[in-house]
Design a protein around this motif. Sequence first.
Motif, PDB file in Angstrom:
ATOM      1  N   TYR A  62      27.030  30.133  60.999  1.00 24.32           N
ATOM      2  CA  TYR A  62      26.801  30.408  62.415  1.00 24.32           C
ATOM      3  C   TYR A  62      26.145  31.771  62.604  1.00 24.32           C
ATOM      4  CZ  TYR A  62      30.262  26.693  62.574  1.00 24.32           C
ATOM      5  OH  TYR A  62      30.937  25.521  62.359  1.00 24.32           O
ATOM      6  N   PRO A  63      24.865  31.870  62.256  1.00 26.80           N
ATOM      7  CA  PRO A  63      24.191  33.169  62.388  1.00 26.80           C
ATOM      8  C   PRO A  63      24.017  33.546  63.864  1.00 26.80           C
ATOM      9  CG  PRO A  63      22.614  31.466  61.771  1.00 26.80           C
ATOM     10  CD  PRO A  63      23.973  30.825  61.761  1.00 26.80           C
ATOM     11  N   LEU A  64      24.196  34.825  64.157  1.00 21.05           N
ATOM     12  CA  LEU A  64      24.054  35.320  65.528  1.00 21.05           C
ATOM     13  C   LEU A  64      22.898  36.306  65.620  1.00 21.05           C
ATOM     14  CD1 LEU A  64      27.763  36.119  66.541  1.00 21.05           C
ATOM     15  CD2 LEU A  64      26.432  34.086  67.081  1.00 21.05           C
ATOM     16  N   SER A  65      22.239  36.315  66.775  1.00 23.58           N
ATOM     17  CA  SER A  65      21.213  37.317  67.042  1.00 23.58           C
ATOM     18  C   SER A  65      21.903  38.579  67.552  1.00 23.58           C
ATOM     19  CB  SER A  65      20.236  36.798  68.103  1.00 23.58           C
ATOM     20  OG  SER A  65      20.912  36.698  69.356  1.00 23.58           O
ATOM     21  N   ILE A  66      21.174  39.682  67.602  1.00 21.01           N
ATOM     22  CA  ILE A  66      21.777  40.926  68.076  1.00 21.01           C
ATOM     23  C   ILE A  66      22.202  40.797  69.541  1.00 21.01           C
ATOM     24  CG2 ILE A  66      20.843  42.555  66.410  1.00 21.01           C
ATOM     25  CD1 ILE A  66      18.557  43.155  68.289  1.00 21.01           C
ATOM     26  N   GLU A  67      21.441  40.061  70.322  1.00 19.33           N
ATOM     27  CA  GLU A  67      21.790  39.870  71.733  1.00 19.33           C
ATOM     28  C   GLU A  67      23.138  39.165  71.855  1.00 19.33           C
ATOM     29  OE1 GLU A  67      18.767  38.851  70.460  1.00 19.33           O
ATOM     30  OE2 GLU A  67      17.494  40.417  71.305  1.00 19.33           O
ATOM     31  N   LEU A  82      23.302  49.335  67.481  1.00 17.14           N
ATOM     32  CA  LEU A  82      22.468  48.495  66.618  1.00 17.14           C
ATOM     33  C   LEU A  82      21.840  49.328  65.512  1.00 17.14           C
ATOM     34  CD1 LEU A  82      20.753  46.349  69.384  1.00 17.14           C
ATOM     35  CD2 LEU A  82      22.795  45.826  68.060  1.00 17.14           C
ATOM     36  N   VAL A  83      21.885  48.791  64.299  1.00 17.96           N
ATOM     37  CA  VAL A  83      21.320  49.462  63.127  1.00 17.96           C
ATOM     38  C   VAL A  83      20.328  48.510  62.469  1.00 17.96           C
ATOM     39  CG1 VAL A  83      21.836  50.546  60.907  1.00 17.96           C
ATOM     40  CG2 VAL A  83      23.497  50.688  62.784  1.00 17.96           C
ATOM     41  N   ALA A  99      14.494  36.864  62.335  1.00 20.52           N
ATOM     42  CA  ALA A  99      14.365  38.240  62.818  1.00 20.52           C
ATOM     43  C   ALA A  99      15.465  38.529  63.836  1.00 20.52           C
ATOM     44  CB  ALA A  99      12.993  38.455  63.444  1.00 20.52           C
ATOM     45  N   SER A 100      16.072  39.695  63.726  1.00 18.50           N
ATOM     46  CA  SER A 100      17.155  40.172  64.599  1.00 18.50           C
ATOM     47  C   SER A 100      18.485  39.461  64.355  1.00 18.50           C
ATOM     48  CB  SER A 100      16.778  40.057  66.079  1.00 18.50           C
ATOM     49  OG  SER A 100      15.658  40.856  66.357  1.00 18.50           O
ATOM     50  N   GLN A 101      18.638  38.847  63.186  1.00 20.84           N
ATOM     51  CA  GLN A 101      19.917  38.216  62.833  1.00 20.84           C
ATOM     52  C   GLN A 101      20.891  39.291  62.360  1.00 20.84           C
ATOM     53  OE1 GLN A 101      19.703  34.888  60.102  1.00 20.84           O
ATOM     54  NE2 GLN A 101      21.815  35.207  59.430  1.00 20.84           N
ATOM     55  N   VAL A 102      22.132  39.208  62.819  1.00 24.89           N
ATOM     56  CA  VAL A 102      23.177  40.151  62.400  1.00 24.89           C
ATOM     57  C   VAL A 102      23.560  39.831  60.955  1.00 24.89           C
ATOM     58  CG1 VAL A 102      25.541  40.938  62.802  1.00 24.89           C
ATOM     59  CG2 VAL A 102      24.050  40.411  64.747  1.00 24.89           C
ATOM     60  N   ILE A 103      23.591  40.872  60.097  1.00 21.41           N
ATOM     61  CA  ILE A 103      23.936  40.644  58.686  1.00 21.41           C
ATOM     62  C   ILE A 103      25.207  41.381  58.262  1.00 21.41           C
ATOM     63  CG2 ILE A 103      21.596  40.077  57.952  1.00 21.41           C
ATOM     64  CD1 ILE A 103      21.422  42.986  56.862  1.00 21.41           C
TER      65      ILE A 103
END
Length: 189
Positions: A62-67, A82-83, A99-103
């Motif tokens: 369940y990958p999430l974007s930064i938003e 955000l880093v 792009a912009s996926q939280v890792i």
Amino acid sequence: MSGSSSNKPKGNMNKIVSGVTAVTSLITLAKPVADTIQDYTSKTMEERKRLISVPELYSKEYPLSIEQAVELLNNYGLKSTLVKTSIDDADVKYRKCFASQVISTKPKGKQKVEPGTMILVKYITQEVIDESQKIFEELEARKNESALQKKNKHLEREQKTKELMQNARSKVQKVFQKSKEDNNEQKEE
């Protein structure tokens, strides 16, 4: 003699009084310690009830974007910073990210924190994804090249073995042919 027997009960009485005094002193000292422990335990329980579990913001399933991550943290009463990943963070494991996926986060998911705690949210950039894909392709090319070299070496060894076997067979045939000719010459004589 009668004087010494009357001193014994008095001595025992003094010991009992001393013991009672010591126990009373210990109780007087122990009560504040017990109260302090009880207060600490109560406060710790209250503090634990107030703590919030950091939500898990990154997973393969369940990958999430930064938003999405920022919104979720806000809903939990947590703050976020955000880093961005740097090109040095490129790794094969990031090649399939978007792009912009939280890792990652700091503190990590499921850790207990105070409300309003700042959570560092690390996310991946397209540049890092592209570099990760490039690293993957280079590794695959090396693997393929290595496999091809092994196959070629195997074929070379196989070819040399065939040549050796043919040479040996040819020599053996010549020996038998010569032996046959020698036998035939002896019979003719």
